[in-house]
Design a protein around this motif. Structure first.
Motif, PDB file in Angstrom:
ATOM      1  N   GLU A  21       0.750  -1.188  -0.070  1.00  0.00           N
ATOM      2  CA  GLU A  21       0.116   0.057  -0.032  1.00  0.00           C
ATOM      3  C   GLU A  21       0.831   1.338  -0.099  1.00  0.00           C
ATOM      4  N   ILE A  22       0.580   2.202  -0.684  1.00  0.00           N
ATOM      5  CA  ILE A  22       1.239   3.657  -0.415  1.00  0.00           C
ATOM      6  C   ILE A  22       0.363   4.670  -0.102  1.00  0.00           C
ATOM      7  N   ILE A  23       0.707   5.213   1.092  1.00  0.00           N
ATOM      8  CA  ILE A  23      -0.240   6.292   1.837  1.00  0.00           C
ATOM      9  C   ILE A  23       0.270   7.638   1.675  1.00  0.00           C
ATOM     10  N   GLU A  24      -0.415   8.568   1.151  1.00  0.00           N
ATOM     11  CA  GLU A  24      -0.205   9.887   0.841  1.00  0.00           C
ATOM     12  C   GLU A  24      -1.017  10.940   1.220  1.00  0.00           C
ATOM     13  N   ALA A  25      -0.619  11.958   1.703  1.00  0.00           N
ATOM     14  CA  ALA A  25      -1.455  13.104   1.898  1.00  0.00           C
ATOM     15  C   ALA A  25      -0.791  14.327   1.236  1.00  0.00           C
ATOM     16  N   HIS A  26      -1.867  14.875   0.325  1.00  0.00           N
ATOM     17  CA  HIS A  26      -1.567  16.058  -0.542  1.00  0.00           C
ATOM     18  C   HIS A  26      -1.959  17.361  -0.151  1.00  0.00           C
ATOM     19  N   ASN A  27      -2.870  17.158   0.918  1.00  0.00           N
ATOM     20  CA  ASN A  27      -3.237  18.543   1.530  1.00  0.00           C
ATOM     21  C   ASN A  27      -3.633  18.501   2.971  1.00  0.00           C
ATOM     22  N   ILE A  28      -3.545  19.755   3.648  1.00  0.00           N
ATOM     23  CA  ILE A  28      -3.833  19.434   4.954  1.00  0.00           C
ATOM     24  C   ILE A  28      -4.911  18.554   5.780  1.00  0.00           C
ATOM     25  N   GLU A  29      -6.021  18.401   4.891  1.00  0.00           N
ATOM     26  CA  GLU A  29      -7.222  17.723   5.357  1.00  0.00           C
ATOM     27  C   GLU A  29      -6.787  16.208   5.301  1.00  0.00           C
ATOM     28  N   ASP A  30      -6.005  15.702   4.608  1.00  0.00           N
ATOM     29  CA  ASP A  30      -5.456  14.433   4.176  1.00  0.00           C
ATOM     30  C   ASP A  30      -4.607  13.772   5.275  1.00  0.00           C
ATOM     31  N   VAL A  31      -3.997  14.880   6.124  1.00  0.00           N
ATOM     32  CA  VAL A  31      -3.078  14.403   7.037  1.00  0.00           C
ATOM     33  C   VAL A  31      -3.138  13.575   8.338  1.00  0.00           C
ATOM     34  N   ALA A  32      -4.209  13.830   8.702  1.00  0.00           N
ATOM     35  CA  ALA A  32      -4.355  12.879   9.990  1.00  0.00           C
ATOM     36  C   ALA A  32      -5.088  11.704   9.454  1.00  0.00           C
ATOM     37  N   GLY A  33      -5.831  11.740   8.497  1.00  0.00           N
ATOM     38  CA  GLY A  33      -6.113  10.295   8.034  1.00  0.00           C
ATOM     39  C   GLY A  33      -4.983   9.407   7.602  1.00  0.00           C
ATOM     40  N   ALA A  34      -4.028  10.031   7.046  1.00  0.00           N
ATOM     41  CA  ALA A  34      -2.752   9.474   6.511  1.00  0.00           C
ATOM     42  C   ALA A  34      -1.871   8.900   7.744  1.00  0.00           C
ATOM     43  N   PHE A  35      -1.816   9.766   8.786  1.00  0.00           N
ATOM     44  CA  PHE A  35      -1.064   9.367  10.196  1.00  0.00           C
ATOM     45  C   PHE A  35      -1.930   8.125  10.695  1.00  0.00           C
ATOM     46  N   ALA A  36      -3.289   8.151  10.829  1.00  0.00           N
ATOM     47  CA  ALA A  36      -3.864   6.936  11.275  1.00  0.00           C
ATOM     48  C   ALA A  36      -3.672   5.766  10.401  1.00  0.00           C
ATOM     49  N   ARG A  37      -3.639   5.719   9.302  1.00  0.00           N
ATOM     50  CA  ARG A  37      -3.379   4.552   8.309  1.00  0.00           C
ATOM     51  C   ARG A  37      -1.961   4.028   8.489  1.00  0.00           C
ATOM     52  N   GLY A  57       5.075  20.413   7.981  1.00  0.00           N
ATOM     53  CA  GLY A  57       5.162  21.304   9.348  1.00  0.00           C
ATOM     54  C   GLY A  57       3.984  22.390   9.281  1.00  0.00           C
ATOM     55  N   PHE A  58       3.650  22.783   8.250  1.00  0.00           N
ATOM     56  CA  PHE A  58       2.732  23.890   8.164  1.00  0.00           C
ATOM     57  C   PHE A  58       1.289  23.262   8.489  1.00  0.00           C
ATOM     58  N   ALA A  59       1.203  21.914   8.155  1.00  0.00           N
ATOM     59  CA  ALA A  59      -0.120  21.375   8.370  1.00  0.00           C
ATOM     60  C   ALA A  59      -0.380  20.793   9.655  1.00  0.00           C
ATOM     61  N   LEU A  60       0.787  20.666  10.596  1.00  0.00           N
ATOM     62  CA  LEU A  60       0.568  20.173  11.739  1.00  0.00           C
ATOM     63  C   LEU A  60       0.435  21.189  12.950  1.00  0.00           C
ATOM     64  N   HIS A  65      -1.581  27.073   8.964  1.00  0.00           N
ATOM     65  CA  HIS A  65      -2.182  26.532   7.749  1.00  0.00           C
ATOM     66  C   HIS A  65      -2.024  27.481   6.661  1.00  0.00           C
ATOM     67  N   SER A  66      -2.401  28.914   7.070  1.00  0.00           N
ATOM     68  CA  SER A  66      -2.626  29.901   5.975  1.00  0.00           C
ATOM     69  C   SER A  66      -1.198  30.159   5.332  1.00  0.00           C
ATOM     70  N   LEU A  67      -0.069  29.631   5.866  1.00  0.00           N
ATOM     71  CA  LEU A  67       1.354  29.913   5.298  1.00  0.00           C
ATOM     72  C   LEU A  67       1.542  28.747   4.400  1.00  0.00           C
ATOM     73  N   MET A  68       0.926  27.384   4.102  1.00  0.00           N
ATOM     74  CA  MET A  68       1.095  26.513   3.378  1.00  0.00           C
ATOM     75  C   MET A  68       1.057  26.969   1.998  1.00  0.00           C
ATOM     76  N   PRO A  69       2.202  26.871   1.296  1.00  0.00           N
ATOM     77  CA  PRO A  69       2.568  27.068  -0.195  1.00  0.00           C
ATOM     78  C   PRO A  69       1.432  26.403  -0.995  1.00  0.00           C
ATOM     79  N   THR A  70       1.002  27.089  -1.868  1.00  0.00           N
ATOM     80  CA  THR A  70       0.043  26.380  -2.872  1.00  0.00           C
ATOM     81  C   THR A  70       0.472  25.707  -3.967  1.00  0.00           C
ATOM     82  N   LYS A  71       1.747  26.172  -4.263  1.00  0.00           N
ATOM     83  CA  LYS A  71       2.386  25.433  -5.436  1.00  0.00           C
ATOM     84  C   LYS A  71       3.412  24.342  -5.034  1.00  0.00           C
ATOM     85  N   ARG A  72       3.343  23.356  -4.970  1.00  0.00           N
ATOM     86  CA  ARG A  72       4.136  22.085  -4.329  1.00  0.00           C
ATOM     87  C   ARG A  72       4.185  20.934  -5.222  1.00  0.00           C
TER      88      ARG A  72
END
Length: 88
Positions: A21-37, A57-60, A65-72
């Motif tokens: 399996e590959i677990i990824e988080a592409h945005n702030i909303e995905d991070v908690a679920g990815a950590f749980a998985r 780090g910006f997601a944590l 959150h407002s400082l998260m770069p939009t182009k990654r």
């Protein structure tokens, strides 16, 4: 996905290949679920190996959150779940 460590669990070169399996988080909303998985995979006896980008780090912290770069180009985190590893 293949990951190699110079010093793995056995002290030498270690390869993780062919994740189940590959677990990824592409945005702030995905991070908690990815950590749980990732926790579930580890708790179930699997190995997890991958990377967390600097921008994670910006997601944590809510105040960042407002400082998260939009182009990654990279996901915030990307880990493979492995049944085991091979020591070389």
């Amino acid at each position: 996905m293949q990951i190699r460590f110079d010093r793995g669990p056995d002290g030498g070169l270690t390869d993780f290949a062919d994740p189940i399996e590959i677990i990824e988080a592409h945005n702030i909303e995905d991070v908690a679920g990815a950590f749980a998985r990732l926790e579930d995979a580890s708790r179930n006896g699997h190995w997890v190996s991958g990377f967390a980008s600097y921008e994670l780090g910006f997601a944590l912290e809510d105040v960042l959150h407002s400082l998260m770069p939009t182009k990654r180009e990279l996901p915030l985190l990307r880990f493979g779940v492995f049944e085991g590893y091979s020591a070389t």
